[in-house]
Design a protein around this motif. Sequence first.
Motif, PDB file in Angstrom:
ATOM      1  N   GLY A  13     -16.544 -38.877  34.277  1.00 50.82           N
ATOM      2  CA  GLY A  13     -16.966 -39.803  32.856  1.00 50.82           C
ATOM      3  C   GLY A  13     -17.512 -38.959  31.797  1.00 50.82           C
ATOM      4  N   GLY A  14     -18.182 -37.982  31.760  1.00 55.59           N
ATOM      5  CA  GLY A  14     -18.699 -37.484  30.580  1.00 55.59           C
ATOM      6  C   GLY A  14     -19.800 -37.614  29.924  1.00 55.59           C
ATOM      7  N   THR A  15     -20.869 -37.872  30.672  1.00 63.38           N
ATOM      8  CA  THR A  15     -21.490 -39.318  29.983  1.00 63.38           C
ATOM      9  C   THR A  15     -22.984 -37.653  29.846  1.00 63.38           C
ATOM     10  OG1 THR A  15     -23.429 -38.915  31.792  1.00 63.38           O
ATOM     11  CG2 THR A  15     -22.283 -41.285  31.357  1.00 63.38           C
ATOM     12  N   ASN A  16     -22.522 -36.597  30.202  1.00 64.68           N
ATOM     13  CA  ASN A  16     -22.815 -35.121  29.766  1.00 64.68           C
ATOM     14  C   ASN A  16     -22.325 -34.413  28.754  1.00 64.68           C
ATOM     15  OD1 ASN A  16     -25.697 -34.067  31.415  1.00 64.68           O
ATOM     16  ND2 ASN A  16     -24.217 -34.637  32.990  1.00 64.68           N
ATOM     17  N   LEU A  17     -21.424 -34.779  28.518  1.00 62.42           N
ATOM     18  CA  LEU A  17     -20.515 -34.174  27.460  1.00 62.42           C
ATOM     19  C   LEU A  17     -21.038 -34.946  26.117  1.00 62.42           C
ATOM     20  CD1 LEU A  17     -17.980 -32.900  26.049  1.00 62.42           C
ATOM     21  CD2 LEU A  17     -16.665 -34.572  27.138  1.00 62.42           C
ATOM     22  N   LYS A 174     -32.648 -37.935  32.545  1.00 68.83           N
ATOM     23  CA  LYS A 174     -32.956 -36.678  32.280  1.00 68.83           C
ATOM     24  C   LYS A 174     -31.726 -35.553  32.476  1.00 68.83           C
ATOM     25  CE  LYS A 174     -37.274 -37.838  33.376  1.00 68.83           C
ATOM     26  NZ  LYS A 174     -38.349 -37.620  32.580  1.00 68.83           N
ATOM     27  N   GLU A 175     -31.059 -35.717  32.908  1.00 76.36           N
ATOM     28  CA  GLU A 175     -29.690 -34.507  32.666  1.00 76.36           C
ATOM     29  C   GLU A 175     -29.141 -34.595  31.238  1.00 76.36           C
ATOM     30  OE1 GLU A 175     -26.396 -34.877  35.878  1.00 76.36           O
ATOM     31  OE2 GLU A 175     -27.236 -35.982  36.980  1.00 76.36           O
ATOM     32  N   HIS A 176     -29.123 -35.433  30.746  1.00 72.24           N
ATOM     33  CA  HIS A 176     -28.415 -35.690  29.429  1.00 72.24           C
ATOM     34  C   HIS A 176     -30.079 -35.251  28.342  1.00 72.24           C
ATOM     35  CE1 HIS A 176     -26.291 -39.618  30.525  1.00 72.24           C
ATOM     36  NE2 HIS A 176     -25.970 -38.054  30.740  1.00 72.24           N
TER      37      HIS A 176
HETATM   38  C1  GRF Z   1     -23.990 -35.448  37.268  1.00 74.80           C
HETATM   39  O1  GRF Z   1     -25.010 -36.801  37.407  1.00 74.80           O
HETATM   40  C2  GRF Z   1     -23.283 -34.041  36.885  1.00 74.80           C
HETATM   41  O2  GRF Z   1     -25.175 -34.058  37.298  1.00 74.80           O
HETATM   42  C3  GRF Z   1     -23.026 -34.320  38.119  1.00 74.80           C
HETATM   43  O3  GRF Z   1     -21.568 -35.238  37.451  1.00 74.80           O
HETATM   44  C4  GRF Z   1     -21.933 -36.086  37.469  1.00 74.80           C
HETATM   45  C5  GRF Z   1     -21.069 -36.273  35.913  1.00 74.80           C
HETATM   46  O4  GRF Z   1     -21.913 -37.082  35.051  1.00 74.80           O
HETATM   47  N1  GRF Z   1     -22.849 -32.869  38.617  1.00 74.80           N
HETATM   48  P1  GRF Z   1     -20.876 -37.143  33.651  1.00 74.80           P
HETATM   49  O5  GRF Z   1     -19.182 -36.697  33.953  1.00 74.80           O
HETATM   50  O6  GRF Z   1     -20.900 -36.396  32.781  1.00 74.80           O
HETATM   51  O7  GRF Z   1     -21.303 -38.571  33.153  1.00 74.80           O
END
Ligand code: GRF
Length: 218
Positions: A13-17, A174-176
């Motif tokens: 999905g790439g939400t961190n991207l 939090k990841e974001h």
């Molecule tokens: C995140 O939870 C990341 O930590 C894990 O996979 C998921 C990816 O999410 N490795 P996204 O594709 O960035 O939305």
Amino acid sequence: MSKLPIVILISGGGTNLQAIIDRAEKDLPVDIKAVISNKADAYGLERAKQAGIPTAVLEHRQFPDRESFDTALMELIDSYQPKLVLLAGFMRILTPDFVHHYHGRMFNIHPSLLPDFQGLHTHHRALEAEVEKHGASIHFVTEELDGGPIILQASVPVLPGDDAKTLAARVLEKEHIIYPLAVRWYAQGRLFLNENDEVVLDGKALTAPIQLEQAPDR
Ligand code: GRF
């Protein structure tokens, strides 16, 4: 300040991207040279296209073995000459050669407070273990899966009534925050892995991962 060229690897999905794209459009000094996915239908590819970032798909199924896939992936990544490679939900185990090649210049994000819950299904496992705190970690990638030196972590409470989905959503927020922050330190030349594989930030080797609450410039 000149921008750090980076390449981002995704599978989903790439939400961190998206979090990194959004920061890069503001004040994160990186130039995202390409987004590469091992899956053609990864929604993150759309996110990259919408931001005008070059994309590439390299499907692991098209390769006879892990080594040949990783060699091709390395060549593709290096064609963009990145100074940092980000694994952002890239769901492949990487060969030692690949990992060595990017030693000290590849980050991963993992949805747990490492070293707890390496591997898959971290939210489910955290609930089963009845931990009070869960979270996410940014680490340098080494040969040990989800085991490289940890840079930065953020934690969240596990709340009564949580299921894997509600917990994952709380962690993802939090990841974001932590991924762009760790990338910023690297891009500013403040963060590196030293010869003893210790994480150095602002001239000090870390004795424990930085926690978001205590992190500089958050
Ligand atoms: C995140 O939870 C990341 O930590 C894990 O996979 C998921 C990816 O999410 N490795 P996204 O594709 O960035 O939305």
